[in-house]
Design a protein around this motif. Structure first.
Motif, PDB file in Angstrom:
ATOM      1  N   HIS A  46     -28.266  47.471  61.179  1.00  0.00           N
ATOM      2  CA  HIS A  46     -28.465  48.909  60.864  1.00  0.00           C
ATOM      3  C   HIS A  46     -28.534  49.273  59.592  1.00  0.00           C
ATOM      4  N   GLY A  47     -29.024  48.296  58.627  1.00  0.00           N
ATOM      5  CA  GLY A  47     -29.674  48.629  57.290  1.00  0.00           C
ATOM      6  C   GLY A  47     -28.887  49.462  56.495  1.00  0.00           C
ATOM      7  N   SER A  48     -29.293  50.796  56.127  1.00  0.00           N
ATOM      8  CA  SER A  48     -28.750  51.551  55.248  1.00  0.00           C
ATOM      9  C   SER A  48     -28.154  53.038  55.959  1.00  0.00           C
ATOM     10  N   GLN A  49     -28.304  52.811  57.114  1.00  0.00           N
ATOM     11  CA  GLN A  49     -27.801  53.935  58.046  1.00  0.00           C
ATOM     12  C   GLN A  49     -26.296  54.281  58.009  1.00  0.00           C
ATOM     13  N   PRO A  50     -25.569  55.213  58.322  1.00  0.00           N
ATOM     14  CA  PRO A  50     -24.294  55.594  58.054  1.00  0.00           C
ATOM     15  C   PRO A  50     -23.473  54.646  58.855  1.00  0.00           C
ATOM     16  N   GLY A  51     -23.916  54.076  59.965  1.00  0.00           N
ATOM     17  CA  GLY A  51     -22.882  53.288  60.793  1.00  0.00           C
ATOM     18  C   GLY A  51     -23.361  51.847  60.769  1.00  0.00           C
ATOM     19  N   ALA A  52     -24.005  51.531  59.519  1.00  0.00           N
ATOM     20  CA  ALA A  52     -24.398  49.983  59.124  1.00  0.00           C
ATOM     21  C   ALA A  52     -23.268  48.899  58.979  1.00  0.00           C
ATOM     22  N   THR A  53     -23.302  47.852  59.554  1.00  0.00           N
ATOM     23  CA  THR A  53     -22.263  46.868  59.565  1.00  0.00           C
ATOM     24  C   THR A  53     -22.469  45.744  59.066  1.00  0.00           C
ATOM     25  N   VAL A  54     -21.542  44.796  58.287  1.00  0.00           N
ATOM     26  CA  VAL A  54     -21.783  43.281  58.217  1.00  0.00           C
ATOM     27  C   VAL A  54     -20.833  42.588  58.672  1.00  0.00           C
ATOM     28  N   THR A  55     -21.168  41.420  59.114  1.00  0.00           N
ATOM     29  CA  THR A  55     -20.389  40.623  59.876  1.00  0.00           C
ATOM     30  C   THR A  55     -19.923  39.328  58.827  1.00  0.00           C
ATOM     31  N   VAL A  56     -18.562  39.247  58.510  1.00  0.00           N
ATOM     32  CA  VAL A  56     -18.449  38.065  57.548  1.00  0.00           C
ATOM     33  C   VAL A  56     -17.508  37.151  58.291  1.00  0.00           C
ATOM     34  N   ARG A  57     -17.682  35.818  57.888  1.00  0.00           N
ATOM     35  CA  ARG A  57     -17.139  34.621  58.504  1.00  0.00           C
ATOM     36  C   ARG A  57     -16.548  33.770  57.323  1.00  0.00           C
ATOM     37  N   LYS A  58     -15.215  33.317  57.780  1.00  0.00           N
ATOM     38  CA  LYS A  58     -14.747  32.236  56.619  1.00  0.00           C
ATOM     39  C   LYS A  58     -13.894  31.440  57.719  1.00  0.00           C
ATOM     40  N   ILE A  59     -13.652  30.156  57.090  1.00  0.00           N
ATOM     41  CA  ILE A  59     -12.599  29.412  57.908  1.00  0.00           C
ATOM     42  C   ILE A  59     -11.439  29.446  57.221  1.00  0.00           C
TER      43      ILE A  59
END
Length: 111
Positions: A46-59
């Protein structure tokens, strides 16, 4: 290196997410602390919209952990850049079962 980079996030970046956590102690008082989650970005939605999210993964201890963070939430203190990895796609879900480590992209300094 500690600036907030919400508008410059890219897939393959390794970032630290500083998240505010509210807890109750033994006396019943509410206490606030900052928890840091460091991992690779595998999805931006969702780019720069207010509801934008980012998925971050780690081990973590041999187990893959993914968290989805709302980018513009007041719960998120800041995003801190660590390094940029070379990825082949805009949504590198292949990193979930990728055995090799992705190469780091180095910035060329001209003298």
């Amino acid at each position: 290196m500690s600036e907030d980079i919400r508008n410059a996030l890219k897939p393959g970046m390794v970032i630290r997410v500083h998240q505010k956590i509210k807890e109750l102690n033994a006396k019943g008082e509410e206490k606030e602390r900052i928890q840091i989650f460091e991992g690779k970005i595998i999805s931006l939605k969702h780019g720069s919209q207010p509801g934008a999210t980012v998925t971050v993964r780690k081990i973590s201890e041999g187990v893959g952990v993914e968290k989805i963070f709302p980018i513009f939430s007041p719960v998120i203190e800041k995003f801190e850049f660590v390094k940029q990895l070379k990825v082949r796609q805009a949504k590198p879900y292949y990193l979930r079962n990728y055995k090799k480590r992705p190469k780091e992209i180095r910035k060329n300094k001209k003298k």
